[in-house]
Design a protein around this motif. Sequence first.
Motif, short mmCIF file in Angstrom:
data_model
loop_
_atom_site.label_atom_id
_atom_site.label_comp_id
_atom_site.label_asym_id
_atom_site.label_seq_id
_atom_site.Cartn_x
_atom_site.Cartn_y
_atom_site.Cartn_z
N ILE A 1 -41.48 7.86 -19.24
CA ILE A 1 -40.84 8.88 -18.41
C ILE A 1 -39.38 8.99 -18.82
CG2 ILE A 1 -40.18 9.55 -16.06
CD1 ILE A 1 -42.63 8.11 -15.03
N VAL A 2 -38.91 10.21 -19.00
CA VAL A 2 -37.53 10.46 -19.39
C VAL A 2 -36.62 10.37 -18.17
CG1 VAL A 2 -35.93 12.21 -20.26
CG2 VAL A 2 -38.15 11.91 -21.35
N ASP A 3 -35.48 9.72 -18.34
CA ASP A 3 -34.42 9.76 -17.32
C ASP A 3 -33.65 11.05 -17.53
OD1 ASP A 3 -32.25 9.47 -15.69
OD2 ASP A 3 -31.42 7.70 -16.70
N ASN A 4 -33.96 12.05 -16.71
CA ASN A 4 -33.37 13.38 -16.92
C ASN A 4 -31.85 13.35 -16.93
OD1 ASN A 4 -35.99 14.21 -16.93
ND2 ASN A 4 -35.90 15.36 -15.01
N GLY A 5 -31.26 12.52 -16.08
CA GLY A 5 -29.82 12.49 -15.98
C GLY A 5 -29.12 11.96 -17.21
N SER A 6 -29.89 11.26 -18.08
CA SER A 6 -29.29 10.69 -19.30
C SER A 6 -29.30 11.65 -20.47
CB SER A 6 -30.05 9.42 -19.70
OG SER A 6 -31.35 9.76 -20.20
N ALA A 7 -30.00 12.76 -20.34
CA ALA A 7 -30.25 13.63 -21.49
C ALA A 7 -29.01 14.44 -21.86
CB ALA A 7 -31.42 14.55 -21.20
N LYS A 8 -28.63 14.35 -23.12
CA LYS A 8 -27.48 15.08 -23.63
C LYS A 8 -27.83 15.69 -24.99
CE LYS A 8 -23.91 12.24 -21.39
NZ LYS A 8 -24.88 11.51 -20.55
N PHE B 1 -29.23 20.76 -19.93
CA PHE B 1 -30.58 20.26 -19.66
C PHE B 1 -31.29 21.21 -18.69
CE2 PHE B 1 -33.53 18.04 -16.91
CZ PHE B 1 -34.29 17.29 -17.79
N GLY B 2 -32.52 21.53 -19.00
CA GLY B 2 -33.30 22.40 -18.13
C GLY B 2 -33.07 23.88 -18.37
N LYS B 3 -32.03 24.21 -19.12
CA LYS B 3 -31.79 25.61 -19.47
C LYS B 3 -31.91 25.81 -20.98
CE LYS B 3 -28.18 29.20 -19.36
NZ LYS B 3 -28.00 29.29 -20.83
N ASP B 4 -31.23 24.97 -21.74
CA ASP B 4 -31.28 25.07 -23.20
C ASP B 4 -32.34 24.16 -23.82
OD1 ASP B 4 -29.04 26.87 -23.36
OD2 ASP B 4 -27.72 25.16 -22.99
N LEU C 1 -39.95 9.92 -34.92
CA LEU C 1 -38.65 10.56 -35.09
C LEU C 1 -37.61 9.91 -34.18
CD1 LEU C 1 -40.06 14.17 -34.91
CD2 LEU C 1 -38.86 13.29 -36.92
N GLY C 2 -36.36 10.15 -34.48
CA GLY C 2 -35.32 9.64 -33.59
C GLY C 2 -35.37 10.28 -32.22
N PHE C 3 -35.70 11.57 -32.19
CA PHE C 3 -35.85 12.29 -30.93
C PHE C 3 -36.67 13.54 -31.16
CE2 PHE C 3 -32.12 14.35 -32.77
CZ PHE C 3 -32.35 15.68 -32.50
N ALA C 4 -37.17 14.09 -30.08
CA ALA C 4 -37.87 15.38 -30.12
C ALA C 4 -37.54 16.13 -28.84
CB ALA C 4 -39.38 15.18 -30.25
N LEU C 5 -37.25 17.42 -28.99
CA LEU C 5 -36.89 18.26 -27.85
C LEU C 5 -37.74 19.51 -27.84
CD1 LEU C 5 -32.97 18.33 -28.19
CD2 LEU C 5 -34.33 16.66 -26.92
N ASN C 6 -37.86 20.12 -26.66
CA ASN C 6 -38.29 21.50 -26.53
C ASN C 6 -37.04 22.34 -26.28
OD1 ASN C 6 -41.20 21.37 -26.75
ND2 ASN C 6 -41.13 20.20 -24.84
N GLY C 7 -36.90 23.43 -27.00
CA GLY C 7 -35.75 24.31 -26.83
C GLY C 7 -36.16 25.63 -26.22
#
Length: 543
Positions: free
Chosen positions: A96-103, A118-121, A240-246
């Motif tokens: 589970i991702v800690d949403n508040g930590s996401a940058k 976060f949550g928009k971009d 990978l180091g990270f993965a995002l949805n944009g």
Amino acid sequence: MKKLSFLLLALLSFQALAQKVPVSGSVKKAMDQIDTVTIRNHIAYLADDKLKGRLPGTEGYQIAVDYVIDQYKKIGVQPGGDPGQYTQKLFLRKTIVDNGSAKAALKDPIGNVDSLVFGKDFMPVPHPLSAKASGEGKLVFVGYGVDIPGLYSDYEGVDVKGKVVVFVSGVPDGIPASTLVSHFSSPGNKMNTAFGKGAVGTILVTMGANFSNSNPVLQSNVALNPQKNTAYGRGFVGNLGFALNGSKSFLTGLFLNSGKNLNQVLADIKARKNSSFEFPFTFSASYSNTHSEFESHNVIGLIPGSDPKLKNEYVVHSAHLDHVGIGRPENGDSIYNGAHDNASGVASLLEIARVYVNGKAKPKRSVLIVMVTAEEMGLVGSAYFAANPSVPKSSIVANVNTDMPTLIAPLLSVVPLGAEHSNLMGNVKFAADYLGLEVEKDPEPEQNRFVRSDQYSFVVSGIPALHIKYGNKSNIPGFDLDKFVKEWRAKYYHRAADGMDGIFNFTAAKTYVQLNFLISYSIANSPAKPLWNPGDLFGAGIN
């Protein structure tokens, strides 16, 4: 050249003949004695409320495991899991991702930094191996993010090693088969491709929608090896180091400062015109993940082969034992019993095992009956087994998967998902012809069913595999079976209504068991092992 053509023709003819095996009187008798009452009883037990939807990690799933082991013993199936066991142990990890930590941030060439929202971009994809996911690199647009040998590559002309790639959902026009479309449009496949090219992170943009929930629970599930340093599943497995949805607005903003027209680029890549390029930005991202894990099991039975040499090769029957557990109440019922999905598939395999053992249908190759865990969590149990089988991986010649047979109407035609990529199609046609069934193409390719069931785990591990689904043929004039199935699915699929009081056609269940048995029996007794079709992309080892 004539000699070569003759040899090729002879080889193809041999392969076609090899899929037709004699069906002896004892085998026919065993098939005729497939017991619909036994099938119903298996489904009723596994779909009972006391199992509470068979969610892995719960007492209900363990009851299902114990039931299958007990049935293996009663039938006379030997242990085929960990040494001396009917089970194969694995660890399931929830992240589970800690949403508040996401940058996440963009930095231009002169050092100006633009922090993203976060949550928009962007939204992070849970990282199953790292407590903190992070990475930084030049940002590169790579179209759809696909690399299709001999057809098209979005990576042509760009170097993404040590960089962050951004790609859009979907695939270009002109990919020849619906199963290939399903594979190449899979986010997990695109992430694996990017990792193989040396990228440190990925950003997937779905152009049709922006984020609807600005603070969701971002969760994923994988299987872990005993050392807990490798993850298995259909989606992001942590390479990978990270993965995002944009978001679409994020990509639109990037293109405003790129000197390129987004709509024109999207049209070009759709037409397979490579349009990859490097943005004048450096991208960085980081987020924290919370991991929790528990033990689960695949349940594996062995039916030894009778041929001194071929018994060291294996045909795998698979079906997932799990379902989704307890969910939102519907009409006062919160237990999602999973009678069709997939108690009916497990029941089918138990009856196939009984035909092999008690019907004296001696296979030359050995047969594994594999009930996998956590299919509903992302093909997790099958991904683990396909990568870490209980027998040498090179000895597995084929997989016949059974998932939600949809036994609700007379079975007159079937769709063998995946069989078109290998000469397993010959085994399907042999079995279907024997039973008087028609073979159809997938009537719903848009459902991407090929990558949503456990046969996909075997295919991406290089093992020819198939999954038999119902066709659309009906013996009732004017009856639209396709419409009926869609209406049924809307009411029962992953719903509390999927219990024993739903619709069942047990005559169809018997035919379905006979068909799947004959497919594996013909594979197990053919002199030649199954082969990928010449030039097939799955056979070439795409993953």
